[in-house]
Design a protein around this motif. Sequence first.
Motif, PDB file in Angstrom:
ATOM      1  N   MET A  49      -0.780  46.557  -3.307  1.00  0.00           N
ATOM      2  CA  MET A  49      -2.001  45.788  -3.565  1.00  0.00           C
ATOM      3  C   MET A  49      -2.828  45.525  -2.313  1.00  0.00           C
ATOM      4  O   MET A  49      -4.045  45.365  -2.408  1.00  0.00           O
ATOM      5  CB  MET A  49      -1.643  44.463  -4.246  1.00  0.00           C
ATOM      6  CG  MET A  49      -1.101  44.647  -5.645  1.00  0.00           C
ATOM      7  SD  MET A  49      -0.686  43.090  -6.431  1.00  0.00           S
ATOM      8  CE  MET A  49      -2.311  42.482  -6.829  1.00  0.00           C
ATOM      9  N   THR A  50      -2.189  45.471  -1.154  1.00  0.00           N
ATOM     10  CA  THR A  50      -2.921  45.113   0.062  1.00  0.00           C
ATOM     11  C   THR A  50      -3.046  46.239   1.067  1.00  0.00           C
ATOM     12  O   THR A  50      -3.909  46.206   1.935  1.00  0.00           O
ATOM     13  CB  THR A  50      -2.253  43.927   0.785  1.00  0.00           C
ATOM     14  OG1 THR A  50      -0.966  44.338   1.265  1.00  0.00           O
ATOM     15  CG2 THR A  50      -2.131  42.714  -0.126  1.00  0.00           C
ATOM     16  N   GLY A  51      -2.154  47.204   1.004  1.00  0.00           N
ATOM     17  CA  GLY A  51      -2.137  48.264   2.001  1.00  0.00           C
ATOM     18  C   GLY A  51      -1.481  47.851   3.305  1.00  0.00           C
ATOM     19  O   GLY A  51      -1.442  48.614   4.264  1.00  0.00           O
ATOM     20  N   LEU A  52      -0.931  46.647   3.343  1.00  0.00           N
ATOM     21  CA  LEU A  52      -0.258  46.143   4.538  1.00  0.00           C
ATOM     22  C   LEU A  52       1.223  46.514   4.503  1.00  0.00           C
ATOM     23  O   LEU A  52       1.799  46.730   3.436  1.00  0.00           O
ATOM     24  CB  LEU A  52      -0.411  44.628   4.629  1.00  0.00           C
ATOM     25  CG  LEU A  52      -1.840  44.110   4.761  1.00  0.00           C
ATOM     26  CD1 LEU A  52      -1.877  42.601   4.606  1.00  0.00           C
ATOM     27  CD2 LEU A  52      -2.446  44.527   6.083  1.00  0.00           C
ATOM     28  N   GLU A  53       1.839  46.566   5.674  1.00  0.00           N
ATOM     29  CA  GLU A  53       3.258  46.878   5.782  1.00  0.00           C
ATOM     30  C   GLU A  53       4.090  45.605   5.636  1.00  0.00           C
ATOM     31  O   GLU A  53       3.776  44.579   6.229  1.00  0.00           O
ATOM     32  CB  GLU A  53       3.544  47.515   7.140  1.00  0.00           C
ATOM     33  CG  GLU A  53       4.990  47.872   7.354  1.00  0.00           C
ATOM     34  CD  GLU A  53       5.278  48.399   8.747  1.00  0.00           C
ATOM     35  OE1 GLU A  53       6.451  48.440   9.119  1.00  0.00           O
ATOM     36  OE2 GLU A  53       4.319  48.750   9.469  1.00  0.00           O
ATOM     37  N   VAL A  54       5.150  45.701   4.855  1.00  0.00           N
ATOM     38  CA  VAL A  54       6.084  44.586   4.693  1.00  0.00           C
ATOM     39  C   VAL A  54       7.328  44.905   5.513  1.00  0.00           C
ATOM     40  O   VAL A  54       8.029  45.868   5.231  1.00  0.00           O
ATOM     41  CB  VAL A  54       6.440  44.355   3.212  1.00  0.00           C
ATOM     42  CG1 VAL A  54       7.490  43.254   3.084  1.00  0.00           C
ATOM     43  CG2 VAL A  54       5.200  44.017   2.411  1.00  0.00           C
ATOM     44  N   ALA A  55       7.573  44.093   6.539  1.00  0.00           N
ATOM     45  CA  ALA A  55       8.734  44.299   7.409  1.00  0.00           C
ATOM     46  C   ALA A  55      10.019  43.873   6.718  1.00  0.00           C
ATOM     47  O   ALA A  55      11.078  44.453   6.946  1.00  0.00           O
ATOM     48  CB  ALA A  55       8.559  43.527   8.712  1.00  0.00           C
ATOM     49  N   GLY A  56       9.931  42.849   5.880  1.00  0.00           N
ATOM     50  CA  GLY A  56      11.133  42.381   5.206  1.00  0.00           C
ATOM     51  C   GLY A  56      10.835  41.335   4.152  1.00  0.00           C
ATOM     52  O   GLY A  56       9.821  40.649   4.208  1.00  0.00           O
ATOM     53  N   VAL A  57      11.743  41.248   3.192  1.00  0.00           N
ATOM     54  CA  VAL A  57      11.689  40.217   2.151  1.00  0.00           C
ATOM     55  C   VAL A  57      13.066  39.567   2.140  1.00  0.00           C
ATOM     56  O   VAL A  57      14.047  40.176   1.723  1.00  0.00           O
ATOM     57  CB  VAL A  57      11.361  40.814   0.767  1.00  0.00           C
ATOM     58  CG1 VAL A  57      11.372  39.723  -0.297  1.00  0.00           C
ATOM     59  CG2 VAL A  57      10.018  41.538   0.785  1.00  0.00           C
ATOM     60  N   ASN A  58      13.133  38.348   2.639  1.00  0.00           N
ATOM     61  CA  ASN A  58      14.393  37.601   2.665  1.00  0.00           C
ATOM     62  C   ASN A  58      14.495  36.752   1.406  1.00  0.00           C
ATOM     63  O   ASN A  58      13.577  36.006   1.088  1.00  0.00           O
ATOM     64  CB  ASN A  58      14.467  36.708   3.903  1.00  0.00           C
ATOM     65  CG  ASN A  58      14.443  37.513   5.186  1.00  0.00           C
ATOM     66  OD1 ASN A  58      15.006  38.597   5.244  1.00  0.00           O
ATOM     67  ND2 ASN A  58      13.773  37.001   6.196  1.00  0.00           N
ATOM     68  N   VAL A  59      15.613  36.875   0.707  1.00  0.00           N
ATOM     69  CA  VAL A  59      15.824  36.134  -0.532  1.00  0.00           C
ATOM     70  C   VAL A  59      16.934  35.117  -0.303  1.00  0.00           C
ATOM     71  O   VAL A  59      18.056  35.484   0.047  1.00  0.00           O
ATOM     72  CB  VAL A  59      16.191  37.082  -1.697  1.00  0.00           C
ATOM     73  CG1 VAL A  59      16.449  36.290  -2.972  1.00  0.00           C
ATOM     74  CG2 VAL A  59      15.095  38.119  -1.914  1.00  0.00           C
ATOM     75  N   ASN A  60      16.613  33.850  -0.494  1.00  0.00           N
ATOM     76  CA  ASN A  60      17.586  32.762  -0.398  1.00  0.00           C
ATOM     77  C   ASN A  60      17.902  32.276  -1.807  1.00  0.00           C
ATOM     78  O   ASN A  60      16.990  31.884  -2.531  1.00  0.00           O
ATOM     79  CB  ASN A  60      17.034  31.601   0.432  1.00  0.00           C
ATOM     80  CG  ASN A  60      16.686  32.032   1.833  1.00  0.00           C
ATOM     81  OD1 ASN A  60      17.505  32.632   2.510  1.00  0.00           O
ATOM     82  ND2 ASN A  60      15.468  31.751   2.264  1.00  0.00           N
ATOM     83  N   ILE A  61      19.154  32.306  -2.187  1.00  0.00           N
ATOM     84  CA  ILE A  61      19.556  31.805  -3.499  1.00  0.00           C
ATOM     85  C   ILE A  61      19.752  30.305  -3.361  1.00  0.00           C
ATOM     86  O   ILE A  61      20.693  29.845  -2.720  1.00  0.00           O
ATOM     87  CB  ILE A  61      20.854  32.482  -4.001  1.00  0.00           C
ATOM     88  CG1 ILE A  61      20.744  34.003  -3.929  1.00  0.00           C
ATOM     89  CG2 ILE A  61      21.188  32.005  -5.406  1.00  0.00           C
ATOM     90  CD1 ILE A  61      19.602  34.619  -4.707  1.00  0.00           C
ATOM     91  N   ALA A  62      18.846  29.546  -3.955  1.00  0.00           N
ATOM     92  CA  ALA A  62      18.840  28.089  -3.800  1.00  0.00           C
ATOM     93  C   ALA A  62      19.607  27.383  -4.909  1.00  0.00           C
ATOM     94  O   ALA A  62      19.920  26.201  -4.790  1.00  0.00           O
ATOM     95  CB  ALA A  62      17.406  27.574  -3.759  1.00  0.00           C
ATOM     96  N   GLY A  63      19.905  28.103  -5.991  1.00  0.00           N
ATOM     97  CA  GLY A  63      20.619  27.462  -7.078  1.00  0.00           C
ATOM     98  C   GLY A  63      20.898  28.424  -8.213  1.00  0.00           C
ATOM     99  O   GLY A  63      20.426  29.565  -8.214  1.00  0.00           O
ATOM    100  N   ILE A  64      21.682  27.941  -9.169  1.00  0.00           N
ATOM    101  CA  ILE A  64      22.020  28.730 -10.347  1.00  0.00           C
ATOM    102  C   ILE A  64      21.651  27.922 -11.577  1.00  0.00           C
ATOM    103  O   ILE A  64      21.997  26.739 -11.689  1.00  0.00           O
ATOM    104  CB  ILE A  64      23.515  29.087 -10.373  1.00  0.00           C
ATOM    105  CG1 ILE A  64      23.839  29.997  -9.190  1.00  0.00           C
ATOM    106  CG2 ILE A  64      23.903  29.743 -11.696  1.00  0.00           C
ATOM    107  CD1 ILE A  64      25.287  30.388  -9.081  1.00  0.00           C
TER     108      ILE A  64
END
Length: 126
Positions: free
Chosen positions: A101-116
Amino acid sequence: MAENTIIDSYKHGKVNIADDVIGVISTIAASEIKGIKALNGTFQDDVLELIGKKNFNKGIQVEMNDNIILVELSVIVDYGTKIHEVAKEVQENVKLAIESMTGLEVAGVNVNIAGINIKNEKDNMK
């Protein structure tokens, strides 16, 4: 998330993309993944929702340096899902959505599991 990213490679001018836009794209992309119940925000996010302000960037932090993006997400997953698989799908979907959508580079996506999220019996009967 008040900064803008400027893309100045266009012939007729510059394009500014606000951090909040990246946050909304991330929210939508993460919520498309089966097993994600919600994004988990801060106390400030919860207070804003109580007074009626919808926060589409709840549980998301976006950092941009030289048009390279790093996204941090805090999510709540449904009980019984394979957390590592859900997290991987979130990472891939968010990265793909932002880059396409933006044409920008994504270096990383960090996912934190905060709950269940534990489903109650009424949910299981549906």
